[in-house]
Scaffold this motif. Structure first.
Motif, PDB file in Angstrom:
ATOM      1  N   TYR A 217     -18.734  51.702  28.991  1.00 42.97           N
ATOM      2  CA  TYR A 217     -18.835  50.359  28.405  1.00 42.97           C
ATOM      3  C   TYR A 217     -18.900  50.450  26.890  1.00 42.97           C
ATOM      4  CZ  TYR A 217     -21.250  46.207  26.688  1.00 42.97           C
ATOM      5  OH  TYR A 217     -21.629  45.121  25.952  1.00 42.97           O
TER       6      TYR A 217
ATOM      7  N   VAL B 255     -27.406  42.236  30.174  1.00 48.58           N
ATOM      8  CA  VAL B 255     -27.397  41.859  31.586  1.00 48.58           C
ATOM      9  C   VAL B 255     -27.337  43.107  32.460  1.00 48.58           C
ATOM     10  CG1 VAL B 255     -25.965  40.830  33.380  1.00 48.58           C
ATOM     11  CG2 VAL B 255     -26.368  39.596  31.270  1.00 48.58           C
TER      12      VAL B 255
ATOM     13  N   PHE C  51     -26.028  35.008  32.844  1.00 47.87           N
ATOM     14  CA  PHE C  51     -26.402  35.213  34.248  1.00 47.87           C
ATOM     15  C   PHE C  51     -25.818  34.131  35.144  1.00 47.87           C
ATOM     16  CE2 PHE C  51     -30.120  38.087  33.307  1.00 47.87           C
ATOM     17  CZ  PHE C  51     -29.611  39.136  34.051  1.00 47.87           C
TER      18      PHE C  51
ATOM     19  N   MET D 204     -23.840  39.101  25.799  1.00 49.40           N
ATOM     20  CA  MET D 204     -25.014  39.795  26.335  1.00 49.40           C
ATOM     21  C   MET D 204     -24.670  40.707  27.502  1.00 49.40           C
ATOM     22  SD  MET D 204     -28.120  38.852  25.161  1.00 49.40           S
ATOM     23  CE  MET D 204     -28.392  38.074  23.606  1.00 49.40           C
ATOM     24  N   THR D 205     -23.422  41.141  27.593  1.00 46.37           N
ATOM     25  CA  THR D 205     -23.032  41.928  28.760  1.00 46.37           C
ATOM     26  C   THR D 205     -23.932  43.145  28.961  1.00 46.37           C
ATOM     27  OG1 THR D 205     -20.804  41.271  28.220  1.00 46.37           O
ATOM     28  CG2 THR D 205     -21.058  42.976  29.878  1.00 46.37           C
ATOM     29  N   GLY D 206     -24.145  43.880  27.864  1.00 51.77           N
ATOM     30  CA  GLY D 206     -24.943  45.088  27.991  1.00 51.77           C
ATOM     31  C   GLY D 206     -26.366  44.795  28.432  1.00 51.77           C
TER      32      GLY D 206
ATOM     33  N   LEU E 249     -28.726  34.878  27.513  1.00 56.56           N
ATOM     34  CA  LEU E 249     -28.840  35.623  28.771  1.00 56.56           C
ATOM     35  C   LEU E 249     -28.714  34.687  29.957  1.00 56.56           C
ATOM     36  CD1 LEU E 249     -31.610  38.294  28.287  1.00 56.56           C
ATOM     37  CD2 LEU E 249     -29.312  38.667  29.101  1.00 56.56           C
TER      38      LEU E 249
END
Lengths: 164, 321, 99, 494
Positions: free
Chosen positions: D175, C59, A133, C55-57, A129
């Motif tokens: 998505y 985020v 980010f 980890m797009t989802g 993460l």
């Protein structure tokens, strides 16, 4: 998800659905908010089951520790008239039909979607993460900061306007 | 670990935590009364047992058998939920406290954040308790308490972020590992002070015990509570105090790291030292006023905690090379 | 995967039902939060489906949680102000404007 | 990064946020006004830069931000809008005690719109939408003294967060079904029902933001209670940004998927008819303009519904063409209000003689809104309808033209009132002017509890400061210029 996990998911899912339903149905705002708190906690557990532990803790932090408290504040500062159940004026008919249609459509479409089961989730969620980010999603992350600034200013202006 | 084993381990740890919290409260209340006695040149409780050692045990027995009084106009559900929601987070936060190498229930990926997030739910309990009692003192106490809670949560979290930066992980074991040679107290003195002071505010202890300032608000949000439910508030307060002190040990004092003695002992010694520190502060300093308290949080601690972040960044550079 | 989608669909419908039928501003906000959480469940589940290491989802979900908090803060400030003026948080009773 | 200078126009708006922060912390009104003026000039400079950059394109921040033909065009519109609105607000909303906050909120919302037109993935789209609307709740509520302003803001808020939740859910499904957050959507995704539902939810969400039928209810209420400057901004800025984002998302799908095109066509149709018919019934100028703003979103949607590149471009261009007139009309409302004339249409009788300048300006705007050739609005409609014909939705074009004709009814009524009807006696007490006509709709300036107190005419004229009048004549000039030289518009879009 393993067998045990999916059973846990379904169980907690039922809890979430029931508490959500109670939250939107009850006529006492306090119960509604408390039920929302239970619902949010259940969703946090679901996140954990889905191997998204960071999201799960953020959910508790921001939603249960933040939003629910804010709502309680709003309720209590406007409490005097609202201790008792709300009087009528709700209109269930059409809304129920529409919600039923949308929900039904979604459920049918989901059952037919035939998505693959997810593979093994990465274990180092926090690392990944953080990389996301500060890497691919850096712009969204920074934009979030501006959104927060906007929210603070907007809330202050609204709250102050009333004092004049 | 399979689902069933996890569940069993969780249940066991829950029971153990609850016992620990209960026993701790019993001991800490007595210790606190003794310390306050010393500081105020009294002897403290002396009559029950040798040197009054059984005083709190007797208190607990009394509380359990006391009538559970509920004001007639109180909201029944909220009145019951209030104390529960303050006590449960305190117990839950024990899940990530490392008493020694194997003695940690779950070494979560996000352990540090978990410890900060879960006690946050306490604010809900305080608000509910204050509001449900249908009593002005309780209501004011509840509002003040949760307002204070939320305000101090921000500098407190930021103070911890400094440690997380240095450790490079949110995992409790990694934080401890990073302090194997030098505890973060050395690298992060400002962070430690910030954490300690904001923690005092979080657990509503003097000089930040506005919500239950006896002279103004009788007993704040728990004015109307009695018997077992009142005991739950006590449990929550001392449980949270111990947990927060234990976490200060983890974050800044290197947890169980230490020569000769086993980790478990070192951990307890350090934690109890911090607990003693908070009691010392409590019985020597006067109380702030409510508005001063808020100003302090937003205008002093928040900027300081940002400064602390910068210092943490510098410390990272020092450590790195 | 299907279980997640169905659960989120049900939750979304429950939230929508609340929005359509309730008239109290705070309860409306509660219902909207239920809907947002339904979407969060989707996002977290989908995050595991496609390139989980990105980890797009997740985020998206975390930022969504933040946005929901922002909305709630502004909205509750507004609701409180309205209450002080009208003595009610019922949307139907707050009615000086007409169609 | 050799292309970083492409971000300069956005940096201009970002700087405006900083100016707003400084202005919000300054106590003196004089310094604040100087800052606002500086902000307007800053936006003007950014506009010039933006025009200079036309035709270039680049992607930034891992493709999260796209600067291209569409975004540069939209930014030029937003920058003009920002400068005009800041100028207009200089003596209005900014003059009050919290004037700095106004500028800050406005700058944040404008920044959100500017990011939205460049958003390169769904996450940024969602955040930018929120950044656009969150400050606008406070902007609508900004007229604190008027209790109705909070009511309008509450309605706006509730429908907006509902729309956000629906949009969010739709985006999550998109998505999930496509496996990517990049926009435009990949063309080969097929048409699983869940994806179509997701797109449908997204359209509903954007429908709310655009105030398209049947999601338009918030707009008249919000526009009626807010400062006219705010209404002017909301009528153009967020809507333009939403249309650009919508176009960007749908671009990849092309005309491939029939279901959403049909839905959009019906949405466009309902919006045009509902807006125009409701505008007929309004007795207040503001509410009439608000409903007309609803109708105009419908025209723009015709272009999106066409599904062709030409139509989509037309939809974006529409807001630029329509914008100058819509903003100008709200500025006239601001002038009238500051003059103590209220905003009842009946009260406009004889304005042509009493305030020839304002009446002429309003006439220009209204004619442009109808879509008469040689005025900017015409070219908007022209390009939208052209695109729709190409896309094969001729029936929609026919109905759109009919709607334009219908709309002349109420726009013309205002013009008739101003020039052909005698003023109701010598005017000293504006409340008398706003009298009978205003009562049914209840928006009358004199009747509302918090409306500006009636001022003697000479004093009012002085109060309506130079900046507002400058802004007004700027928009008049723009409307005429773009009408006579449409090449400027088409050229800018490329």
């Amino acid at each position: 998800m393993s067998g045990g996990q999916s059973m846990l998911f379904v169980l907690v899912g039922v809890v979430a659905a029931v508490s959500a339903l109670y939250a939107v149905l009850t006529r006492q705002i306090l119960r509604s908010i408390m039920s929302l708190g239970a619902f949010l906690t259940a969703v946090a557990v679901e996140f954990y089951v889905l191997a998204a532990d960071f999201v799960s803790v953020v959910q508790i932090f921001v939603y249960v520790g933040g939003v629910v408290v804010l709502m309680l504040f709003a309720l209590m500062l406007s409490a005097s008239g609202e201790r008792h159940p709300l009087a009528g004026a709700d209109r269930p008919g059409l809304g129920a039909v529409l919600a039923y249609l949308v929900g039904g459509g979604l459920v049918v479409a989901s059952l037919g979607a035939g998505l693959p089961e997810p593979g093994k989730a990465p274990a180092q969620t926090v690392d990944l993460l953080g990389r996301s980010f500060l890497g691919g999603q850096l712009f969204a992350f920074e934009l979030m900061g501006v959104v927060l600034l906007a929210a603070v200013v907007a809330a202050l202006v609204v709250a102050r306007g009333e004092r004049q | 670990m399979s689902g069933a084993a996890t569940f069993a381990w969780g249940a066991l740890w829950g029971a153990v935590s609850l016992t620990i919290v209960g026993a701790l409260t019993t001991v800490l209340v007595l210790v606190e009364r003794k310390i306050s006695g010393r500081i105020q040149m009294r002897v403290g409780p002396m009559h029950t047992g040798p040197h009054g050692l059984l005083q709190t045990v007797a208190d607990i027995v009394k509380l359990l058998f006391k009538e559970d009084v509920r004001p007639a106009r109180a909201d029944a559900m909220a009145f019951r939920l209030g104390p529960l929601l303050t006590a449960v987070p305190a117990v839950l936060s024990f899940a990530v406290i490392p008493f020694g190498a194997p003695l940690i229930m779950r070494d979560l990926n996000v352990g540090v954040l978990y410890f900060l997030a879960v006690p946050g739910v306490t604010a809900v309990g305080l608000l509910l308790a204050g509001w449900a009692s249908y009593d002005n003192y309780s209501f004011l106490g509840g509002l003040r308490s949760s307002a204070q809670f939320i305000s101090y949560e921000i500098p407190r979290t930021l103070a911890v972020v400094g440690v997380v930066m240095l450790a490079g992980s949110l995992r409790v074991s990694a934080v401890l590992e990073a302090q194997r040679t030098v505890p973060f107290l050395v690298l992060e003195p400002l962070g430690f002070v910030l954490y300690l002071v904001t923690t005092l505010a979080e657990v509503n202890r003097t000089p930040f015990d506005i919500p239950e300032a006896e002279s103004e608000l009788v007993a704040g949000y728990h004015t109307e509570y009695s018997g077992f439910r009142w005991a739950l508030f006590f449990l929550a307060e001392y449980g949270a105090l111990f947990a927060a002190s234990a976490f200060a040990t983890v974050l800044f004092l290197g947890g169980g790291n230490g020569p000769l003695l086993p980790a478990f002992v070192w951990f307890l010694v350090k934690t109890l030292a911090i607990v003693f520190l908070t009691m010392w502060i409590r019985w020597t300093l006067p109380r702030f006023r409510s508005d001063q308290l808020m100003r302090l949080a937003w205008k002093v601690f928040l900027p300081l905690s940002l400064v602390n972040l910068v210092l943490a960044g510098l410390a990272m550079q020092v450590v790195a090379g | 995967m299907t279980a997640v989608l169905v659960l989120s669909a049900v939750l979304f419908a429950i939230g929508l039902f609340g929005v359509l039928t309730r008239r109290n501003a705070i309860t409306l906000l509660v219902s909207v939060e239920v809907m947002m959480n339904a979407a969060n469940l989707n996002l977290v589940a989908f995050s595991r489906l496609y390139q989980p290491e990105l980890m797009t989802g997740q985020v998206f979900a975390i930022l969504g949680i933040g946005v929901a908090a922002c909305e709630a803060a502004v909205g509750l400030a507004l609701i409180l102000t309205i209450y002080r003026r009208y003595g009610s948080t019922d949307v139907d009773r707050v009615r000086l404007l007409r169609e | 990064m050799g292309t970083a200078f492409l971000l300069l126009p956005k940096a201009g708006i970002g700087l405006l946020v900083v100016v707003g922060l400084v202005a919000a912390s300054l106590p003196g009104a004089g310094a604040r006004r100087a800052l606002v003026l500086a902000g307007a000039l800053l936006l003007g400079a950014a506009f010039v830069v933006d025009i200079g950059l036309l035709g270039r394109s680049a992607r930034f921040f891992h493709e999260a931000l796209v600067v291209d033909r569409l975004s540069l065009f939209a930014d030029s519109v937003l920058l003009t809008l920002g400068a005009v609105v800041s100028l207009a607000a200089l003596d209005g909303a900014v003059a009050g005690k919290d004037g700095g906050d106004f500028l800050l909120l406005f700058a944040l919302s404008l920044f959100g719109a500017s990011v939205l037109v460049s958003a390169g993935n769904l996450i940024v789209i969602f955040l930018a939408v929120e950044l656009t609307i969150i400050p606008s709740f406070a902007l609508v509520a900004f007229r604190g003294a008027d209790r109705r302003s909070f009511e309008g803001a509450l309605k706006y808020f509730i429908l907006s967060v509902l729309a956000s939740a629906i949009l969010y859910y739709g985006l999550s499904l998109i998505y999930g079904m496509t496996g990517t957050v990049r926009v435009p959507l990949p063309a080969q995704v097929g048409s699983s029902p869940l994806l179509l539902l997701g797109i449908g939810f997204m359209l509903v969400g954007f429908g709310f933001k655009l105030a398209a039928f049947p999601f338009h209810q918030w707009l008249p209420d919000a526009f009626e209670v807010s400062h006219p400057e705010v209404a002017a901004f909301l009528a153009v800025g967020p809507k333009l940004a939403a249309v650009v984002a919508l176009v960007r998302i749908l671009e990849g799908l092309g005309g491939q998927s029939g279901a959403w095109t049909a839905a959009l066509a019906w949405m466009a149709l309902g919006t045009m008819f509902w807006g125009n018919l409701a505008a007929f019934r309004q007795a207040g100028l503001r509410r009439m303009l608000a409903y007309s703003a609803v109708a105009h979103a419908g025209y723009a949607l015709v272009g999106v519904a066409a599904g062709t590149p030409q139509g989509m471009d037309g939809a974006v261009l529409y807001f630029a063409a329509y914008g100058s007139a819509a903003v100008g009309a709200f500025l006239v409302v601001a002038l009238l209000e500051r003059d103590g004339l209220g905003d009842a249409i009946a009260g406009l009788a004889g304005l042509g003689r009493r305030r020839p300048g304002w009446a002429a300006a309003l006439t220009v705007f209204l004619i442009s809104l109808v879509g008469v050739p040689l005025f900017a609005g015409f070219w908007g409609k022209f390009s939208v309808f052209l695109g729709a014909v190409e896309g094969g939705v001729v029936w929609l074009v026919v109905l759109g033209v009919i709607n334009s004709a219908v709309s002349f009814g109420y726009y013309g009524n205002v013009i008739r009132k101003m020039y052909l009807e005698a003023p109701p006696g010598r005017v000293d007490k504006p409340a008398a002017v706003a009298g009978p006509g205003a009562v049914p709709a209840g928006p009358g300036g004199g009747a509302a509890p918090g409306a500006p107190p009636p001022v003697a005419e000479t004093g009012a004229r002085a109060a309506a400061g130079w900046s507002l009048r400058t802004a007004l004549w700027l928009t008049v000039g723009l409307t005429l210029l773009l009408g006579v030289v449409p090449g400027l518009l088409f050229g800018a879009l490329g």
